[in-house]
Design a protein around this motif. Structure first.
Motif, PDB file in Angstrom:
ATOM      1  N   TYR A   1      -8.672  -4.027   7.326  1.00 55.26           N
ATOM      2  CA  TYR A   1      -8.502  -2.578   7.383  1.00 55.26           C
ATOM      3  C   TYR A   1      -7.033  -2.187   7.399  1.00 55.26           C
ATOM      4  CZ  TYR A   1      -9.122   2.223   9.000  1.00 55.26           C
ATOM      5  OH  TYR A   1      -9.092   3.585   9.116  1.00 55.26           O
ATOM      6  N   GLY A   2      -6.186  -2.962   8.054  1.00 53.62           N
ATOM      7  CA  GLY A   2      -4.759  -2.680   8.121  1.00 53.62           C
ATOM      8  C   GLY A   2      -3.945  -3.877   7.676  1.00 53.62           C
ATOM      9  N   ASP A  13      -0.816  -5.073   1.564  1.00 52.33           N
ATOM     10  CA  ASP A  13      -2.181  -4.814   1.112  1.00 52.33           C
ATOM     11  C   ASP A  13      -3.011  -6.061   1.377  1.00 52.33           C
ATOM     12  OD1 ASP A  13      -4.392  -3.674  -0.033  1.00 52.33           O
ATOM     13  OD2 ASP A  13      -3.799  -4.162  -2.079  1.00 52.33           O
ATOM     14  N   GLU A  27      -1.369   4.388  12.394  1.00 53.12           N
ATOM     15  CA  GLU A  27      -2.626   3.658  12.278  1.00 53.12           C
ATOM     16  C   GLU A  27      -3.797   4.590  12.533  1.00 53.12           C
ATOM     17  OE1 GLU A  27      -3.430   0.760  15.294  1.00 53.12           O
ATOM     18  OE2 GLU A  27      -2.232   1.812  16.800  1.00 53.12           O
ATOM     19  N   ARG A  38       0.812  -1.214   0.000  1.00 57.22           N
ATOM     20  CA  ARG A  38       0.000   0.000   0.000  1.00 57.22           C
ATOM     21  C   ARG A  38       0.844   1.262   0.000  1.00 57.22           C
ATOM     22  NH1 ARG A  38      -4.706  -1.192   4.527  1.00 57.22           N
ATOM     23  NH2 ARG A  38      -5.866  -2.784   3.371  1.00 57.22           N
ATOM     24  N   ASN A  48      -2.382   1.178   8.689  1.00 60.00           N
ATOM     25  CA  ASN A  48      -3.227   1.669   7.602  1.00 60.00           C
ATOM     26  C   ASN A  48      -2.918   3.125   7.257  1.00 60.00           C
ATOM     27  OD1 ASN A  48      -4.445   2.972   9.849  1.00 60.00           O
ATOM     28  ND2 ASN A  48      -5.845   1.227  10.092  1.00 60.00           N
TER      29      ASN A  48
END
Length: 332
Positions: A134-135, A130, A178, A111, A159
């Motif tokens: 969510y994270g 990725d 995060e 990501r 994230n």
């Protein structure tokens, strides 16, 4: 032949010789080997900014650049492909290599990226995995002894952006952020982890608010970081084994900020809401004002990445409004 006839023919002979020489020179230049696709000559920019130049038609749809350097003649730029896999282009001896995938096992989707070199022949690249959740965990891949290592999982569920710095061999400082609540972007937390000869430390909380987005070490024992909290750029320094308080720097923040420096100088870059790139410099005593980077508005250059040594700055970004341009670069 009379002197008068010779005088009439001499200019014609000289012109014919000049044309022949020009044709020979042109043929010789045309016979030079072509550069590799995506390569370009280095354009020095003494005393100011050079022009933006593409790092080649990126067949991988590249974005989210990160950059590192282990010396004046070496630059390594990393990006994410259209499939969010890690790719790389290298400048050595004045020419870019062209984009290619980075070897590593397992094959991962990323990501966001950060990269650093602690010395000749060494590069460490970090990326947030990725995942469907969510994270994702933080991963590390290392270039040493002429080859890439396998990916190493450093854990966590991140994230936000990541950043990394190194003040010398066997020292890495990694920062990850995060979002605590996807519905409230202000509920954030930043963490810090250190690598030394003893291995990796545990993750420790660095800040209960904000995203750390850039880090640099310009001398042993010192780290400068930049973060964004509630749309305000903040700066913080680690020195004498302690962290300073946060210093607000304002700024027309949109993407970034990133930070670089050399000696006592620091430079922060970010993309403003007007899609221009901005720079703010610390001269060792005080911060200047935000100044636009020349030549950026027409390209809408996002996701800045930067590396520097001495008075030279290498700036990169994603030209997200121009098809088939991808990552662009300019030198100060």
């Amino acid at each position: 032949m009379t002197n008068r006839a010779l005088a009439r023919r001499l200019p014609v002979a000289l012109l014919s010789a000049a044309v022949l020489i020009a044709l020979l020179i042109g043929w010789t230049a045309g016979a030079a080997p072509a550069k590799q696709a995506g390569a370009e000559a280095v354009q020095a920019a003494p005393g100011g900014w050079g022009n933006w130049a593409s790092l080649g038609n990126c067949q991988y749809g590249c974005h989210s650049p990160a950059a590192s350097s282990w010396g004046f003649t070496r630059l390594d730029v990393f990006a994410l492909s259209r499939d969010f896999e890690l790719i790389q282009t290298t400048r050595a001896d004045g020419l870019w290599s062209g984009w290619k995938p980075v070897d590593g096992s397992p094959k991962l989707r990323m990501r966001s990226l950060a990269a650093v070199s602690w010395g000749p022949g060494r590069i460490d690249v970090f990326g947030v995995g990725d995942t469907a959740t969510y994270g994702g965990p933080l991963w590390q891949v290392t270039y040493a002894d002429g080859a890439w290592s396998d990916w190493k999982n450093l854990g966590g569920e991140w994230n936000g952006n990541i950043a990394v710095s190194s003040w010398g061999p066997n020292r890495l400082d990694v920062f990850a952020s995060e979002k605590l609540n996807p519905e409230d972007p202000q509920l954030t937390k930043s963490w810090h982890r250190t690598y030394t000869t003893a291995g990796w430390s545990d993750w420790t909380v660095l800040a209960d608010r904000g995203f750390v987005q850039g880090a640099v070490s310009t001398k042993p024992g010192q780290i400068d970081i930049v973060a964004v909290d509630n749309q305000v750029v903040q700066h913080r320094r680690f020195a004498d084994n302690a962290w300073s308080s946060w210093t607000p720097l304002g700024g027309p923040e949109l993407t970034g900020p990133v930070i670089t420096g050399s000696g006592d100088r620091l430079d922060i870059f970010l993309q403003g809401r007007d899609e221009n790139l901005y720079r703010r410099t610390y001269n060792g005593f005080s911060w200047g004002t935000w100044q636009p980077v020349p030549g950026a508005p027409h390209r809408a250059i996002a996701d800045p990445a930067v590396v520097s040594w001495g008075d030279r700055i290498e700036l990169f970004g994603h030209a997200n409004r121009e098809a088939n341009v991808g990552i662009v670069h300019k030198t100060y």
